[in-house]
Design an enzyme around this catalytic site. Structure first.
Site, PDB file in Angstrom:
ATOM      1  N   LYS A 157      -2.182 -50.752   5.333  1.00 37.16           N
ATOM      2  CA  LYS A 157      -1.072 -50.133   6.059  1.00 37.16           C
ATOM      3  C   LYS A 157      -1.415 -48.690   6.430  1.00 37.16           C
ATOM      4  CE  LYS A 157       2.213 -53.300   3.995  1.00 37.16           C
ATOM      5  NZ  LYS A 157       3.181 -53.606   2.935  1.00 37.16           N
ATOM      6  N   GLN A 186       5.938 -50.581  -1.960  1.00 38.50           N
ATOM      7  CA  GLN A 186       5.225 -51.854  -2.008  1.00 38.50           C
ATOM      8  C   GLN A 186       5.766 -52.711  -3.161  1.00 38.50           C
ATOM      9  OE1 GLN A 186       2.786 -52.845   0.284  1.00 38.50           O
ATOM     10  NE2 GLN A 186       3.103 -54.816  -0.699  1.00 38.50           N
ATOM     11  N   ASP A 194      10.712 -51.466   6.552  1.00 38.88           N
ATOM     12  CA  ASP A 194      10.431 -52.835   6.077  1.00 38.88           C
ATOM     13  C   ASP A 194      11.585 -53.779   6.438  1.00 38.88           C
ATOM     14  OD1 ASP A 194       8.015 -53.521   4.961  1.00 38.88           O
ATOM     15  OD2 ASP A 194       8.503 -52.801   2.939  1.00 38.88           O
TER      16      ASP A 194
END
Ligand code: NAP
Length: 291
Positions: free
Chosen positions: A62, A106, A129
């Protein structure tokens, strides 16, 4: 090539997630440069708690993707014994940091940390997200908000082949909060008639055989085989599994299904690359909104 989902084709055309990602990332780079010219650099904060090996790979990818497209990113690594309170305090600071437009923790987080609390602590304005309950609610009622990256990427793949969802029957296999459920809502918002299947679905094959579009998001090899697919259907494979030889594979029996479907996404090289691309898109859009 046939888009109607009714006429059988010899071998399905691949929807190439690598090529589509490259195309979308060019646009991200272009828009990022335009924002930078106005003094704003889109910024993503990636928080990793603990040392889960798979998570380490994901966060590295990422951060690299951000750098490749000209976005600013910070990777914050914390020991596995970080307290929940400390993590929430850090998120609170990032929520107020004007250089950060997207915040991503995460998952999974260590067991002593409540993942839901962490997700809800992220400002919906920076929830790139798309996991926050406000983002889920916005998708549910068709309001603007951040869409979860994986199903959003699947929608882009359908768009890339000019697929008209109106009036089509879409079957989604899997009902997780991050893939299956938002996928079903996105298809519904685009006027498909949607069936959402899961582990308690009694006759999966009877459902999938009716589908013009099938999205498999289960996490089990060969959940979808050629005998379960209507000729000409479009098949999107979200699954990430290992075959007995240790090779990455999806949920779909690719070799068999490609003889029946009109379009299919391969694994690897399908949905996977699209997920990170849509994270870049969401972060950029967050920065554009803040401007
Ligand atoms: P998940 O949370 O484990 O959900 C799996 C879903 O599949 C559940 O809803 C489950 O039903 C359903 N299911 C299990 N066995 C089934 C069966 N035999 N028939 C029909 N449905 C069944 O998984 P996830 O997070 O959604 O991820 C799904 C897959 O996508 C995994 O392989 C994951 O690695 C992959 N993935 C890929 C990406 C990417 O970027 N390519 C991103 C995210 C996830 P119940 O709800 O009834 O248990």
């Amino acid at each position: 090539m046939n888009h109607s989902g009714t006429t059988p084709t010899a071998t399905a055309t691949n929807i190439d997630g690598v090529a589509l990602s490259a195309q979308l990332r060019q646009d991200v780079t272009r828009r990022t440069l335009a924002l930078k010219a106005r003094g704003i650099t889109p910024g993503l904060a990636v928080l990793l708690v603990g040392d889960n090996p798979a998570s380490q790979v994901y966060v590295r990818n990422k951060v690299k993707a951000c750098a490749d497209s000209g976005l600013h990113s910070v990777l914050e690594r914390y020991d596995a014994d970080m307290t929940e309170a400390a993590l929430l305090a850090r998120i609170d600071a990032l929520n107020r940091d004007p250089c950060i437009h997207g915040i991503l923790v995460q998952l999974p987080v260590p067991a002593h940390i409540d993942a839901n609390k962490v997700i809800e602590a992220i400002s919906p304005a920076k929830d790139v997200d798309g996991f926050h309950i406000a983002s889920a609610g916005a998708l549910m009622v068709g309001q603007p908000g951040f869409w979860p990256c994986t199903p959003y990427g699947c929608m882009k793949m359908l768009e890339s082949i000019g697929y008209e969802l109106r009036g089509k029957h879409a079957v989604v296999i899997g009902r997780s909060n991050i893939v299956g459920k938002p996928m079903a809502l996105m298809l519904l918002q685009n006027n498909a008639t949607v069936t959402l299947c899961h582990s308690a679905t009694s006759n999966l094959k009877a459902m999938t055989l009716q589908a013009d579009v099938i999205v498999a998001a289960v996490g089990k090899r060969n959940v979808l085989t050629a005998d379960m697919v209507k000729p000409g259907a479009v098949v999107i494979d979200v699954g990430m599994n290992r075959d007995p030889q240790g090779k990455l594979c999806g949920d779909v029996d690719y070799a068999g299904v490609r003889e029946v479907a009109s379009y299919i996404t391969p694994v690897p090289g399908g949905v996977g690359p699209m997920t990170i691309t849509m994270l870049l898109v969401n972060t950029l859009e967050s920065a554009e909104r803040s401007a």
